[in-house]
Design an enzyme around this catalytic site. Structure first.
Site, PDB file in Angstrom:
ATOM      1  N   ALA A 111       0.872  -1.177   0.000  1.00  0.00           N
ATOM      2  CA  ALA A 111       0.000   0.000   0.000  1.00  0.00           C
ATOM      3  C   ALA A 111       0.909   1.227   0.000  1.00  0.00           C
ATOM      4  O   ALA A 111       2.052   1.161   0.474  1.00  0.00           O
ATOM      5  CB  ALA A 111      -0.869   0.000   1.250  1.00  0.00           C
TER       6      ALA A 111
ATOM      7  N   GLY B 217       0.740  -4.998   0.591  1.00  0.00           N
ATOM      8  CA  GLY B 217      -0.419  -5.076  -0.314  1.00  0.00           C
ATOM      9  C   GLY B 217      -0.085  -5.754  -1.636  1.00  0.00           C
ATOM     10  O   GLY B 217      -0.969  -6.313  -2.296  1.00  0.00           O
TER      11      GLY B 217
ATOM     12  N   GLU C  39      -0.423  -9.311  -0.931  1.00  0.00           N
ATOM     13  CA  GLU C  39      -1.862  -9.571  -0.762  1.00  0.00           C
ATOM     14  C   GLU C  39      -2.586  -9.593  -2.115  1.00  0.00           C
ATOM     15  O   GLU C  39      -3.493 -10.393  -2.329  1.00  0.00           O
ATOM     16  CB  GLU C  39      -2.471  -8.512   0.165  1.00  0.00           C
ATOM     17  CG  GLU C  39      -1.970  -8.657   1.598  1.00  0.00           C
ATOM     18  CD  GLU C  39      -2.356  -7.494   2.486  1.00  0.00           C
ATOM     19  OE1 GLU C  39      -1.906  -6.352   2.218  1.00  0.00           O
ATOM     20  OE2 GLU C  39      -3.117  -7.705   3.447  1.00  0.00           O
TER      21      GLU C  39
ATOM     22  N   GLU D 217       4.425  -5.397   7.183  1.00  0.00           N
ATOM     23  CA  GLU D 217       3.681  -4.317   7.837  1.00  0.00           C
ATOM     24  C   GLU D 217       4.052  -4.141   9.307  1.00  0.00           C
ATOM     25  O   GLU D 217       4.029  -3.039   9.837  1.00  0.00           O
ATOM     26  CB  GLU D 217       2.171  -4.570   7.737  1.00  0.00           C
ATOM     27  CG  GLU D 217       1.583  -4.366   6.355  1.00  0.00           C
ATOM     28  CD  GLU D 217       1.639  -5.602   5.473  1.00  0.00           C
ATOM     29  OE1 GLU D 217       2.365  -6.562   5.812  1.00  0.00           O
ATOM     30  OE2 GLU D 217       0.961  -5.607   4.431  1.00  0.00           O
TER      31      GLU D 217
END
Ligand code: COA
Length: 256
Positions: free
Chosen positions: A66, A111, A114, A134
């Site tokens: 992200a 992300g 993911e 993270e």
């Protein structure tokens, strides 16, 4: 369809090749990229034109997570919504009725990992690197990683990687079952395309039914993940972790 963070390259076969295209930021997933992925995977008429989709990254990364600059602005309420938004877009990709293959060309972190896990299959270059780092920012995966990593590599191993944030090199990822195949970087796309051609010779209705059974049978929840993610966004350690990354220094965590 015109996008600013994605480039679409339709192939002569019935495969749509999609590039995540913010190479200067290692294809970090910002709000625009999530919106564009959402738009792409919601476009029924576009999807009916193709028999498979390959997602890959432009440059040296698949996606490095992200966008930390955007993420660092989150507080509890917006943090939970931030997580929910990513979960929703990735769930849409996972429920796509044609096979979606991640061709992981480099970093697939946070992300990015993911997103790769939300695809139906993962092919990786030998130079690819996976991971959910993270925790090093004072946060947890918020786009489905806490559920999908457990499903793919098992509870014990997933817990280890989630707690340490350790990088997972391609060969290890392959041994763990996180990726289907590892390929020479130069042949990654060709191998993914060859796989798509093979599937394109299969009966489309049966292909869709298989995806519905394999990926739709255990619908993704994500409620707890988004709730915990949101709570962490109000912590000192999250503010410090994201700030330290942007300032290119080590964080000083305090447990509050
Ligand atoms: N969000 C926003 N920007 C990011 C980013 C992210 N997730 N990952 C990388 N970038 C940016 C860097 O800030 C840098 O921008 P700048 O050139 O304007 O300073 C640029 O992309 C290149 O990254 P850099 O860190 O200089 O490359 P590197 O080769 O030294 O390291 C990584 C590569 C992937 C190891 C490192 O970028 C990294 O750890 N990224 C964050 C991974 C992460 O924690 N993801 C989870 C996010 S929730």
């Amino acid at each position: 369809m015109q996008f600013s963070t994605l480039s679409l390259e339709p192939q002569q076969s019935s495969t749509l090749l999609v590039y995540l295209d913010r190479p200067d930021k290692l294809n970090a997933l910002n709000a625009t990229m999530l919106d564009e992925l959402d738009q792409l995977f919601s476009d029924a008429s576009l999807l009916s034109t193709y028999r498979s989709i390959i997602i890959t990254g432009r440059g040296k990364a698949f996606a490095a997570g992200a966008d930390i600059a955007e993420l660092s602005q989150c507080v509890e309420e917006t943090g939970e919504a931030f997580s929910r938004r990513g979960q929703q877009v990735f769930a849409r990709i996972e429920s796509c009725t044609i096979p979606v293959i991640a061709a992981v060309n480099g970093y697939a972190l946070g992300g990015g990992c993911e997103l790769a896990m939300a695809c139906h299959l993962r092919f990786a270059a030998t130079t690819a690197v996976f991971g959910q780092p993270e925790i090093k920012l004072g946060i947890i995966p918020g786009y489905g990683g806490t559920e999908r990593l457990v499903r793919l590599i098992g509870l014990a191993r997933a817990t280890e990687y989630l707690l340490t944030g350790e990088h997972i090199p391609a060969e290890r990822a392959h041994a763990l079952g996180l990726v289907n195949r590892i390929c020479d970087p130069a042949s990654l796309l060709n191998e993914a395309l060859a796989f798509c051609s093979l599937i394109e010779r299969m009966p489309p209705l049966a292909v869709t039914s298989i995806l519905r059974c394999t990926h739709g049978a255990h619908p993704f929840d994500g409620y707890l993940e988004a709730h915990e993610f949101g709570k962490l966004c109000s912590s000192h350690d999250f503010q410090e972790g994201t700030k330290a990354f942007l300032e290119k220094r080590q964080p000083n965590f305090r447990g509050c």
